[in-house]
Design a protein around this motif. Sequence first.
Motif, PDB file in Angstrom:
ATOM      1  N   ASP A   1      25.780  -1.604   1.721  1.00 45.85           N
ATOM      2  CA  ASP A   1      26.024  -1.844   0.297  1.00 45.85           C
ATOM      3  C   ASP A   1      27.199  -2.810   0.111  1.00 45.85           C
ATOM      4  OD1 ASP A   1      25.773  -1.706  -2.410  1.00 45.85           O
ATOM      5  OD2 ASP A   1      26.216   0.436  -2.591  1.00 45.85           O
ATOM      6  N   LEU A   2      28.246  -2.632   0.899  1.00 44.76           N
ATOM      7  CA  LEU A   2      29.406  -3.536   0.804  1.00 44.76           C
ATOM      8  C   LEU A   2      29.023  -4.965   1.150  1.00 44.76           C
ATOM      9  CD1 LEU A   2      32.353  -1.459   2.310  1.00 44.76           C
ATOM     10  CD2 LEU A   2      32.275  -2.487   0.035  1.00 44.76           C
ATOM     11  N   LYS A   3      28.184  -5.142   2.160  1.00 48.03           N
ATOM     12  CA  LYS A   3      27.754  -6.492   2.531  1.00 48.03           C
ATOM     13  C   LYS A   3      26.974  -7.127   1.391  1.00 48.03           C
ATOM     14  CE  LYS A   3      25.265  -9.130   6.046  1.00 48.03           C
ATOM     15  NZ  LYS A   3      24.556  -9.931   5.044  1.00 48.03           N
ATOM     16  N   ASN A   4      26.087  -6.336   0.782  1.00 45.67           N
ATOM     17  CA  ASN A   4      25.337  -6.852  -0.360  1.00 45.67           C
ATOM     18  C   ASN A   4      26.261  -7.221  -1.511  1.00 45.67           C
ATOM     19  OD1 ASN A   4      22.939  -6.533   1.003  1.00 45.67           O
ATOM     20  ND2 ASN A   4      22.496  -4.525   0.119  1.00 45.67           N
ATOM     21  N   LYS A   5      27.250  -6.373  -1.763  1.00 43.38           N
ATOM     22  CA  LYS A   5      28.201  -6.661  -2.828  1.00 43.38           C
ATOM     23  C   LYS A   5      28.998  -7.928  -2.510  1.00 43.38           C
ATOM     24  CE  LYS A   5      27.539  -2.934  -5.386  1.00 43.38           C
ATOM     25  NZ  LYS A   5      26.262  -2.564  -4.756  1.00 43.38           N
ATOM     26  N   GLU A   6      29.385  -8.098  -1.273  1.00 45.08           N
ATOM     27  CA  GLU A   6      30.153  -9.279  -0.882  1.00 45.08           C
ATOM     28  C   GLU A   6      29.310 -10.550  -1.043  1.00 45.08           C
ATOM     29  OE1 GLU A   6      33.356 -11.295  -0.134  1.00 45.08           O
ATOM     30  OE2 GLU A   6      33.403  -9.098  -0.094  1.00 45.08           O
ATOM     31  N   ASP A   7      28.043 -10.458  -0.629  1.00 51.66           N
ATOM     32  CA  ASP A   7      27.145 -11.611  -0.805  1.00 51.66           C
ATOM     33  C   ASP A   7      26.958 -11.930  -2.281  1.00 51.66           C
ATOM     34  OD1 ASP A   7      26.904 -11.733   1.910  1.00 51.66           O
ATOM     35  OD2 ASP A   7      24.975 -10.693   1.998  1.00 51.66           O
ATOM     36  N   ASN A   8      26.789 -10.880  -3.079  1.00 48.23           N
ATOM     37  CA  ASN A   8      26.621 -11.058  -4.522  1.00 48.23           C
ATOM     38  C   ASN A   8      27.870 -11.699  -5.128  1.00 48.23           C
ATOM     39  OD1 ASN A   8      25.620 -10.971  -7.093  1.00 48.23           O
ATOM     40  ND2 ASN A   8      25.327  -8.753  -7.137  1.00 48.23           N
ATOM     41  N   LEU A   9      29.053 -11.230  -4.708  1.00 49.46           N
ATOM     42  CA  LEU A   9      30.301 -11.816  -5.190  1.00 49.46           C
ATOM     43  C   LEU A   9      30.390 -13.291  -4.823  1.00 49.46           C
ATOM     44  CD1 LEU A   9      32.936  -9.020  -4.417  1.00 49.46           C
ATOM     45  CD2 LEU A   9      32.327  -9.903  -6.666  1.00 49.46           C
ATOM     46  N   HIS A  10      30.026 -13.621  -3.605  1.00 50.43           N
ATOM     47  CA  HIS A  10      30.080 -15.019  -3.165  1.00 50.43           C
ATOM     48  C   HIS A  10      29.188 -15.904  -4.036  1.00 50.43           C
ATOM     49  CE1 HIS A  10      30.405 -18.433  -0.449  1.00 50.43           C
ATOM     50  NE2 HIS A  10      29.071 -18.508  -0.432  1.00 50.43           N
ATOM     51  N   ILE A  11      27.987 -15.388  -4.333  1.00 50.21           N
ATOM     52  CA  ILE A  11      27.039 -16.168  -5.138  1.00 50.21           C
ATOM     53  C   ILE A  11      27.546 -16.342  -6.562  1.00 50.21           C
ATOM     54  CG2 ILE A  11      24.728 -16.127  -6.149  1.00 50.21           C
ATOM     55  CD1 ILE A  11      23.800 -14.725  -3.538  1.00 50.21           C
ATOM     56  N   ASP A  12      27.962 -15.244  -7.199  1.00 50.06           N
ATOM     57  CA  ASP A  12      28.369 -15.324  -8.605  1.00 50.06           C
ATOM     58  C   ASP A  12      29.727 -16.002  -8.778  1.00 50.06           C
ATOM     59  OD1 ASP A  12      26.066 -14.357  -9.597  1.00 50.06           O
ATOM     60  OD2 ASP A  12      26.775 -12.306  -9.949  1.00 50.06           O
ATOM     61  N   ARG A  13      30.601 -15.894  -7.778  1.00 50.59           N
ATOM     62  CA  ARG A  13      31.852 -16.658  -7.860  1.00 50.59           C
ATOM     63  C   ARG A  13      31.573 -18.151  -7.825  1.00 50.59           C
ATOM     64  NH1 ARG A  13      35.048 -12.946  -3.462  1.00 50.59           N
ATOM     65  NH2 ARG A  13      35.898 -11.382  -4.916  1.00 50.59           N
ATOM     66  N   ARG A  14      30.617 -18.524  -7.035  1.00 47.89           N
ATOM     67  CA  ARG A  14      30.226 -19.937  -6.991  1.00 47.89           C
ATOM     68  C   ARG A  14      29.612 -20.346  -8.319  1.00 47.89           C
ATOM     69  NH1 ARG A  14      25.520 -22.518  -3.141  1.00 47.89           N
ATOM     70  NH2 ARG A  14      25.838 -24.701  -3.714  1.00 47.89           N
ATOM     71  N   ASN A  15      28.794 -19.449  -8.895  1.00 48.91           N
ATOM     72  CA  ASN A  15      28.176 -19.763 -10.187  1.00 48.91           C
ATOM     73  C   ASN A  15      29.226 -19.934 -11.277  1.00 48.91           C
ATOM     74  OD1 ASN A  15      25.491 -19.812  -9.378  1.00 48.91           O
ATOM     75  ND2 ASN A  15      25.240 -17.591  -9.635  1.00 48.91           N
ATOM     76  N   VAL A  16      30.302 -19.135 -11.236  1.00 52.08           N
ATOM     77  CA  VAL A  16      31.347 -19.242 -12.251  1.00 52.08           C
ATOM     78  C   VAL A  16      32.027 -20.603 -12.202  1.00 52.08           C
ATOM     79  CG1 VAL A  16      33.626 -18.340 -12.901  1.00 52.08           C
ATOM     80  CG2 VAL A  16      31.754 -16.760 -12.458  1.00 52.08           C
ATOM     81  N   THR A  17      32.187 -21.131 -11.021  1.00 55.14           N
ATOM     82  CA  THR A  17      32.908 -22.404 -10.871  1.00 55.14           C
ATOM     83  C   THR A  17      32.034 -23.627 -11.195  1.00 55.14           C
ATOM     84  OG1 THR A  17      32.349 -22.535  -8.521  1.00 55.14           O
ATOM     85  CG2 THR A  17      34.390 -21.405  -9.114  1.00 55.14           C
TER      86      THR A  17
END
Length: 409
Positions: free
Chosen positions: A181-197
């Motif tokens: 679950d943590l890995k999925n959350k980390e991947d999700n964070l990476h994707i959405d952080r990129r989307n924010v920028t």
Amino acid sequence: MARSDINVNYVFPPSRFTLDEWHHNNQFRYQCSETQRELSDRLLAEATLACDSAKEIVKTNKEETDHRLLEKLNDIEFRKGELQRMRKDIALEIDALFVYKERIINVLKSVKRNALAICERCLIARKCRLSIDLVYDNVETNLLKECEVIQGAENLLDRILKNTYEQIRKLKATLYHIDHDLKNKEDNLHIDRRNVTLKETDFNLSIYHDTSSLDNSVVMLNEWELQTNINVIDANKEMNSAKQLRYYIDTIIKQTIDELNNQKNVTNEAFRQRCEQTREAKTKLELQHSEIIKQVATISSNITHIKKSIAEKEGYIALAHTRLGHRRQRPGIEHTQDLVQVNLVKEINELRNVVANLQRMLCEAEALLRYLLKTQIQLEEDINVKTNTLKIDEVECVTLRQSIDYRAY
């Protein structure tokens, strides 16, 4: 936007027009021009309004998406923090259970090392007791009970050890799900952080031209939230189970070691009392044996004295008989029953009675001597039995039991 259709029929003009036709034509041209101008102004106003509206919509949508992205990032960060905290707690609990597992193993080793074997060896050794000492006593009862206590402790600790292994496995399984679950959350964070920028003016932006749906999500939001909640709930459940197991292990180890030590002390006390009883009985037998030896010596001396006394009396009897024999040779009237004759007969009868009494006493003394000698032999046998029992209980068993050592690690 509605547009009016203008049908114009072109005909070849005559070579000459009338004034009315000229006015009509000018009016028609003016009206057409005015209509086109109004249409153009309306279209321009509508286009300007549409552009302004589109700009506002796009801006609002982007701001809303950016806001939702930030909210989502915060949500993921929060859930990630919860999972990380839970992961840390589980890892610590696994380490703690490994320590408790080693404690159980060490306690099992201290129980299995030699205690049961020593008790069984003591039971076997005590079968070599002799005669009346081969008795089912308090020591025997406590040795058998101690064997039961040791076997029960081994079975209980083995069962707790298996439960500990199983709880560690469950915690590791929970840890695996949390890591996933943590890995999925980390991947999700990476994707959405990129989307924010990302900005609309950035290069390498792409437009989706596929015919399939833009939204390929297969998991509903409540399912996504539920999954993390389930992981946290399961982790808390296993954590609570592990803590309860550790508390149970603490309690069981203390109770088990206390019970083993109590039974060991009870058995040792039974050995001590039994050895004391045996030693006391042996001492009494030895004192009695010493007295019997003295009595044997006394009776033997008495028998010798009686025999000597009988031998002495035989001389007196012979003397009296000889005197009577000589007096039978008296002639005629001299053969009278005088006081000498009466006294000699009396002396002989009394000597016979004395010798008979001495003979009776000699028989009684010899019978008593035989009984005393038999008693002496029995006492010596009993002393040997007690000596053998003391050797088994005090030397062999008690010495063996000194190596029994239970420890609550």
